[in-house]
Scaffold this motif. Sequence first.
Motif, PDB file in Angstrom:
ATOM      1  N   SER A   4       0.832  -1.211   0.000  1.00  0.00           N
ATOM      2  CA  SER A   4       0.000   0.000   0.000  1.00  0.00           C
ATOM      3  C   SER A   4       0.863   1.256   0.000  1.00  0.00           C
ATOM      4  CB  SER A   4      -0.930   0.012   1.217  1.00  0.00           C
ATOM      5  OG  SER A   4      -1.876  -1.020   1.125  1.00  0.00           O
ATOM      6  N   LEU A   7       2.365   1.694  -3.461  1.00  0.00           N
ATOM      7  CA  LEU A   7       1.345   2.254  -4.351  1.00  0.00           C
ATOM      8  C   LEU A   7       1.135   3.742  -4.077  1.00  0.00           C
ATOM      9  CD1 LEU A   7      -1.242  -0.640  -4.485  1.00  0.00           C
ATOM     10  CD2 LEU A   7      -0.050   0.378  -6.429  1.00  0.00           C
ATOM     11  N   CYS A   8       1.098   4.101  -2.818  1.00  0.00           N
ATOM     12  CA  CYS A   8       0.918   5.511  -2.452  1.00  0.00           C
ATOM     13  C   CYS A   8       2.039   6.360  -3.039  1.00  0.00           C
ATOM     14  CB  CYS A   8       0.874   5.647  -0.937  1.00  0.00           C
ATOM     15  SG  CYS A   8       0.796   7.354  -0.383  1.00  0.00           S
ATOM     16  N   VAL A   9       3.275   5.910  -2.907  1.00  0.00           N
ATOM     17  CA  VAL A   9       4.420   6.674  -3.404  1.00  0.00           C
ATOM     18  C   VAL A   9       4.363   6.803  -4.927  1.00  0.00           C
ATOM     19  CG1 VAL A   9       6.941   6.627  -3.653  1.00  0.00           C
ATOM     20  CG2 VAL A   9       5.899   6.145  -1.435  1.00  0.00           C
ATOM     21  N   LEU A  11       1.709   6.543  -6.934  1.00  0.00           N
ATOM     22  CA  LEU A  11       0.563   7.366  -7.339  1.00  0.00           C
ATOM     23  C   LEU A  11       0.782   8.836  -6.994  1.00  0.00           C
ATOM     24  CD1 LEU A  11      -2.194   4.821  -6.349  1.00  0.00           C
ATOM     25  CD2 LEU A  11      -1.686   5.604  -8.671  1.00  0.00           C
ATOM     26  N   MET A  12       1.403   9.113  -5.862  1.00  0.00           N
ATOM     27  CA  MET A  12       1.684  10.496  -5.488  1.00  0.00           C
ATOM     28  C   MET A  12       2.693  11.095  -6.469  1.00  0.00           C
ATOM     29  SD  MET A  12       0.512  12.656  -3.365  1.00  0.00           S
ATOM     30  CE  MET A  12      -0.084  11.933  -1.880  1.00  0.00           C
ATOM     31  N   LEU A  57      -5.219  10.920  -9.129  1.00  0.00           N
ATOM     32  CA  LEU A  57      -4.083  10.110  -8.693  1.00  0.00           C
ATOM     33  C   LEU A  57      -3.757  10.352  -7.219  1.00  0.00           C
ATOM     34  CD1 LEU A  57      -1.901  10.549 -11.889  1.00  0.00           C
ATOM     35  CD2 LEU A  57      -2.901   8.390 -11.083  1.00  0.00           C
ATOM     36  N   THR A  58      -3.901  11.593  -6.768  1.00  0.00           N
ATOM     37  CA  THR A  58      -3.659  11.917  -5.367  1.00  0.00           C
ATOM     38  C   THR A  58      -4.711  11.268  -4.468  1.00  0.00           C
ATOM     39  OG1 THR A  58      -2.597  13.984  -6.005  1.00  0.00           O
ATOM     40  CG2 THR A  58      -3.361  13.819  -3.721  1.00  0.00           C
ATOM     41  N   ALA A  61      -3.766   7.758  -4.138  1.00  0.00           N
ATOM     42  CA  ALA A  61      -2.639   7.629  -3.214  1.00  0.00           C
ATOM     43  C   ALA A  61      -3.121   7.691  -1.765  1.00  0.00           C
ATOM     44  CB  ALA A  61      -1.608   8.726  -3.474  1.00  0.00           C
ATOM     45  N   TYR A  64      -4.684   4.510  -0.586  1.00  0.00           N
ATOM     46  CA  TYR A  64      -3.734   3.481  -0.170  1.00  0.00           C
ATOM     47  C   TYR A  64      -3.038   3.816   1.149  1.00  0.00           C
ATOM     48  CZ  TYR A  64      -4.656   0.735  -4.274  1.00  0.00           C
ATOM     49  OH  TYR A  64      -5.285  -0.044  -5.211  1.00  0.00           O
ATOM     50  N   VAL A  65      -2.969   5.089   1.517  1.00  0.00           N
ATOM     51  CA  VAL A  65      -2.491   5.434   2.856  1.00  0.00           C
ATOM     52  C   VAL A  65      -3.467   4.871   3.884  1.00  0.00           C
ATOM     53  CG1 VAL A  65      -2.108   7.326   4.488  1.00  0.00           C
ATOM     54  CG2 VAL A  65      -1.204   7.485   2.178  1.00  0.00           C
ATOM     55  N   ILE A 128       1.092  -1.136 -11.064  1.00  0.00           N
ATOM     56  CA  ILE A 128       0.094  -0.555 -10.161  1.00  0.00           C
ATOM     57  C   ILE A 128      -1.113  -1.480 -10.061  1.00  0.00           C
ATOM     58  CG2 ILE A 128      -1.546   1.349  -9.833  1.00  0.00           C
ATOM     59  CD1 ILE A 128       0.594   3.184 -11.132  1.00  0.00           C
TER      60      ILE A 128
END
Length: 139
Positions: A4, A7-9, A11-12, A57-58, A61, A64-65, A128
């Motif tokens: 997760s 993925l967050c990194v 997507l961010m 996208l944010t 992200a 996923y956080v 992703i």
Amino acid sequence: MILSIVLCVILMGLGTIHFYWAIGGKFGFSESLPIKENGESVLDPKKMDSALVGMGLTVFAIFYVFKSGLMEYHLPEWIMLYGGWAIPILFLLRAMGEFKYVGFFKSVKKTEFGKLDTKLFSPVSLIIGILGVLVQLIK
């Protein structure tokens, strides 16, 4: 949890690139747009389009956080379930493409975008998508 965060990194980072384009940045912009074999652009995105994609996208992200458990915010369970499947499916579909200009199964492959799409854009979308599916299955 680690998947997760990864993925967050990713997507961010992608969201940041789109915000950069939304404020007028040019680096990588033209290379990221599919073009026809005659050099004509397939898309003509505006700054607002880049901003909307950046926001999307944010949001992914941030989703996923929450999935990782690093931040606690209680979204409705249906959002966590359906969002957890919708995001990776969206990226898997992007990796597969629309069979002409975008994705692994595109027919126009020799343009600058086509080459970058094969080497970078579609593989990142596939990664992703796969990581998102794994996050859903592992829970």
